[in-house]
Enzyme design. Sequence first.
Site, PDB file in Angstrom:
ATOM      1  N   ARG A  18      35.510 -13.716  23.011  1.00 14.30           N
ATOM      2  CA  ARG A  18      36.266 -14.584  23.927  1.00 14.30           C
ATOM      3  C   ARG A  18      36.345 -13.987  25.333  1.00 14.30           C
ATOM      4  NH1 ARG A  18      39.454 -18.799  21.491  1.00 14.30           N
ATOM      5  NH2 ARG A  18      38.320 -19.251  19.596  1.00 14.30           N
TER       6      ARG A  18
ATOM      7  N   ARG B 123      40.661 -18.388  28.558  1.00 15.78           N
ATOM      8  CA  ARG B 123      41.773 -18.804  29.429  1.00 15.78           C
ATOM      9  C   ARG B 123      42.481 -17.669  30.149  1.00 15.78           C
ATOM     10  NH1 ARG B 123      44.428 -22.091  24.897  1.00 15.78           N
ATOM     11  NH2 ARG B 123      43.256 -20.450  23.882  1.00 15.78           N
TER      12      ARG B 123
ATOM     13  N   ARG C 171      38.198 -25.250  33.905  1.00 18.47           N
ATOM     14  CA  ARG C 171      38.824 -26.120  32.906  1.00 18.47           C
ATOM     15  C   ARG C 171      39.799 -27.133  33.511  1.00 18.47           C
ATOM     16  NH1 ARG C 171      39.899 -27.927  29.707  1.00 18.47           N
ATOM     17  NH2 ARG C 171      41.066 -27.058  27.971  1.00 18.47           N
TER      18      ARG C 171
ATOM     19  N   TYR D 246      37.871 -25.399   8.388  1.00 22.94           N
ATOM     20  CA  TYR D 246      38.188 -26.421   9.395  1.00 22.94           C
ATOM     21  C   TYR D 246      37.907 -27.828   8.874  1.00 22.94           C
ATOM     22  CZ  TYR D 246      39.156 -23.032  13.063  1.00 22.94           C
ATOM     23  OH  TYR D 246      39.720 -22.030  13.808  1.00 22.94           O
TER      24      TYR D 246
ATOM     25  N   ASP E 137      31.359 -23.248  20.988  1.00 21.20           N
ATOM     26  CA  ASP E 137      32.436 -23.092  20.017  1.00 21.20           C
ATOM     27  C   ASP E 137      31.846 -23.184  18.614  1.00 21.20           C
ATOM     28  OD1 ASP E 137      35.486 -22.816  20.047  1.00 21.20           O
ATOM     29  OD2 ASP E 137      35.106 -24.227  18.442  1.00 21.20           O
TER      30      ASP E 137
HETATM   31  O1  CP3 Z   1      33.774 -16.079  25.393  1.00 25.30           O
HETATM   32  C1  CP3 Z   1      33.351 -16.312  24.236  1.00 25.30           C
HETATM   33  O2  CP3 Z   1      33.603 -15.582  23.265  1.00 25.30           O
HETATM   34  C2  CP3 Z   1      32.393 -17.449  24.044  1.00 25.30           C
HETATM   35  C3  CP3 Z   1      32.844 -18.669  23.581  1.00 25.30           C
HETATM   36  C4  CP3 Z   1      33.580 -18.909  22.285  1.00 25.30           C
HETATM   37  C5  CP3 Z   1      34.623 -19.864  22.208  1.00 25.30           C
HETATM   38  N1  CP3 Z   1      34.963 -20.010  20.903  1.00 25.30           N
HETATM   39  C6  CP3 Z   1      35.172 -20.596  23.348  1.00 25.30           C
HETATM   40  C7  CP3 Z   1      36.477 -21.244  23.219  1.00 25.30           C
HETATM   41  C8  CP3 Z   1      33.351 -18.428  20.994  1.00 25.30           C
HETATM   42  C9  CP3 Z   1      32.393 -17.363  20.541  1.00 25.30           C
HETATM   43  C10 CP3 Z   1      34.237 -19.161  20.144  1.00 25.30           C
HETATM   44  C11 CP3 Z   1      34.250 -19.008  18.678  1.00 25.30           C
HETATM   45  C12 CP3 Z   1      35.358 -19.603  17.923  1.00 25.30           C
HETATM   46  N2  CP3 Z   1      35.903 -20.855  18.046  1.00 25.30           N
HETATM   47  C13 CP3 Z   1      35.966 -18.988  16.830  1.00 25.30           C
HETATM   48  C14 CP3 Z   1      35.578 -17.647  16.278  1.00 25.30           C
HETATM   49  C15 CP3 Z   1      36.220 -16.570  17.000  1.00 25.30           C
HETATM   50  C16 CP3 Z   1      37.626 -16.385  16.586  1.00 25.30           C
HETATM   51  O3  CP3 Z   1      38.480 -16.463  17.473  1.00 25.30           O
HETATM   52  O4  CP3 Z   1      37.855 -16.143  15.406  1.00 25.30           O
HETATM   53  C17 CP3 Z   1      36.956 -19.872  16.323  1.00 25.30           C
HETATM   54  C18 CP3 Z   1      37.860 -19.626  15.156  1.00 25.30           C
HETATM   55  C19 CP3 Z   1      36.879 -21.048  17.099  1.00 25.30           C
HETATM   56  C20 CP3 Z   1      37.681 -22.281  16.916  1.00 25.30           C
HETATM   57  C21 CP3 Z   1      38.559 -22.542  18.077  1.00 25.30           C
HETATM   58  N3  CP3 Z   1      38.094 -22.876  19.316  1.00 25.30           N
HETATM   59  C22 CP3 Z   1      39.962 -22.520  18.123  1.00 25.30           C
HETATM   60  C23 CP3 Z   1      40.862 -22.175  16.948  1.00 25.30           C
HETATM   61  C24 CP3 Z   1      40.336 -22.854  19.415  1.00 25.30           C
HETATM   62  C25 CP3 Z   1      41.739 -23.085  19.928  1.00 25.30           C
HETATM   63  C26 CP3 Z   1      42.495 -21.854  20.039  1.00 25.30           C
HETATM   64  C27 CP3 Z   1      42.083 -21.072  21.233  1.00 25.30           C
HETATM   65  O5  CP3 Z   1      41.875 -19.863  21.138  1.00 25.30           O
HETATM   66  O6  CP3 Z   1      42.003 -21.697  22.301  1.00 25.30           O
HETATM   67  C28 CP3 Z   1      39.143 -23.031  20.168  1.00 25.30           C
HETATM   68  C29 CP3 Z   1      39.038 -23.364  21.596  1.00 25.30           C
HETATM   69  C30 CP3 Z   1      38.191 -22.480  22.463  1.00 25.30           C
HETATM   70  N4  CP3 Z   1      36.971 -21.972  22.169  1.00 25.30           N
HETATM   71  C31 CP3 Z   1      38.511 -22.079  23.794  1.00 25.30           C
HETATM   72  C32 CP3 Z   1      37.438 -21.315  24.263  1.00 25.30           C
HETATM   73  C33 CP3 Z   1      37.273 -20.690  25.623  1.00 25.30           C
HETATM   74  C34 CP3 Z   1      39.750 -22.461  24.557  1.00 25.30           C
HETATM   75  C35 CP3 Z   1      39.614 -23.892  24.935  1.00 25.30           C
HETATM   76  C36 CP3 Z   1      40.234 -24.203  26.255  1.00 25.30           C
HETATM   77  O7  CP3 Z   1      39.608 -23.892  27.269  1.00 25.30           O
HETATM   78  O8  CP3 Z   1      41.336 -24.753  26.247  1.00 25.30           O
END
Ligand code: CP3
Length: 351
Positions: A36, A40, A49, A162, A85
């Site tokens: 990540r 944010r 965003r 999910y 994602d």
């Molecule tokens: O920077 C990076 O690592 C690259 C991008 C990336 C995102 N999600 C962007 C994202 C990666 C590799 C992921 C993987 C992901 N997505 C996982 C595995 C990693 C982990 O945390 O275990 C999971 C479980 C998800 C599912 C997911 N996506 C959730 C549960 C959420 C909401 C909670 C949260 O952390 O925001 C997301 C949204 C998400 N994915 C965001 C980002 C930057 C935030 C969205 C926003 O901009 O509002």
Amino acid sequence: MPPTPATLQPAPPLEPLLLRACRLEPVERPPIWLMRQAGRYLPEYRAVRDKVAFMDLCKTPRLAAEVMIATVHRLGVDAAIIFSDLLPLLEPMGLDLEFAQGEGPVIHNPVRAAADVNRIRELHDIDQVGFVMDVVRATRAGLDASIPVIGFAGAPFTLAGYCIEGGTSKAWLHTKSLMYGHESAWHDLMGKIARAVSRYLVAQIDAGAQVVQVFDSWVGCLSPDDYRRYVLPHSRLAIAEAAKRVPTIHFATGNPALLPLLREAGGSVIGIDWRIDLDVAWAMVGHDRAVQGNLDPVILLSDRDTIRRQAREILAKAGGRPGHIFNLGHGILPHTPVENVLELIETVKHG
Ligand code: CP3
């Protein structure tokens, strides 16, 4: 011009640190990147965003690539992970996905009854998520050759979780009910997902991903016996084809007792969360595999001295052994101060 004497010719450029570490080759220092890393906590990301919804960002390859390229330059990390994602892969399989503001992902038509598994489609045509391969290409094209591009996918269990819950869950009750109560439907669902993940990772590699990571973010809710019976064969299938082509990182959180089984399922690198000391984890995984981790992301919310001390402790536990990739034990949290992230990276790079 006379030919340059052989002794003055520049040495061939070394392969990127991350690729060498994945292969357990010696490195000057451990590579670092952060799960990540584009998220944010970064004001630049929030500015993007403010104008674009999350899924639209994922589906606009030029913009998604730009977000990660800018992040790599801002932080000075040693690798880029594609900006995407886990969940868009599920859309062409028939799941109705939405990232609701402030709520995280929601699936409006979750799989609950065993019969629902029949409506989940086999992902034959990877072009249905072709935008992700465009993100890989645009990210690769926009970065120096010293920065490898990591592709990724969710592992079958986490994706099935999910599909079944319809969002994130604490206890994964619906998921476990289907798993324990309807074993054959469970294996059907996991098989469809595992084949989709396998094709998806290979397509990302064909598009230029040099490493791929499989995230089993929530599988730590299972015991080792249940992991072996309900999950391991599917994770193995998901990883196997990619592993013939590039180094693979197999990451899970929550239950260090699963580490030997993650290794068995596959991965040239095993991701370690913070719930176990890195040296103990590495001994469990075996020193013939690389490891990635494992700073608690919450430490990045504390002070500089704590961050430096904790980072140095992890480096000491790795003991300079080839095959350590520095990372967090899970993703960066939204309220993390950017300067603390920079402090960590500086500590790993320069001591
Ligand atoms: O920077 C990076 O690592 C690259 C991008 C990336 C995102 N999600 C962007 C994202 C990666 C590799 C992921 C993987 C992901 N997505 C996982 C595995 C990693 C982990 O945390 O275990 C999971 C479980 C998800 C599912 C997911 N996506 C959730 C549960 C959420 C909401 C909670 C949260 O952390 O925001 C997301 C949204 C998400 N994915 C965001 C980002 C930057 C935030 C969205 C926003 O901009 O509002």
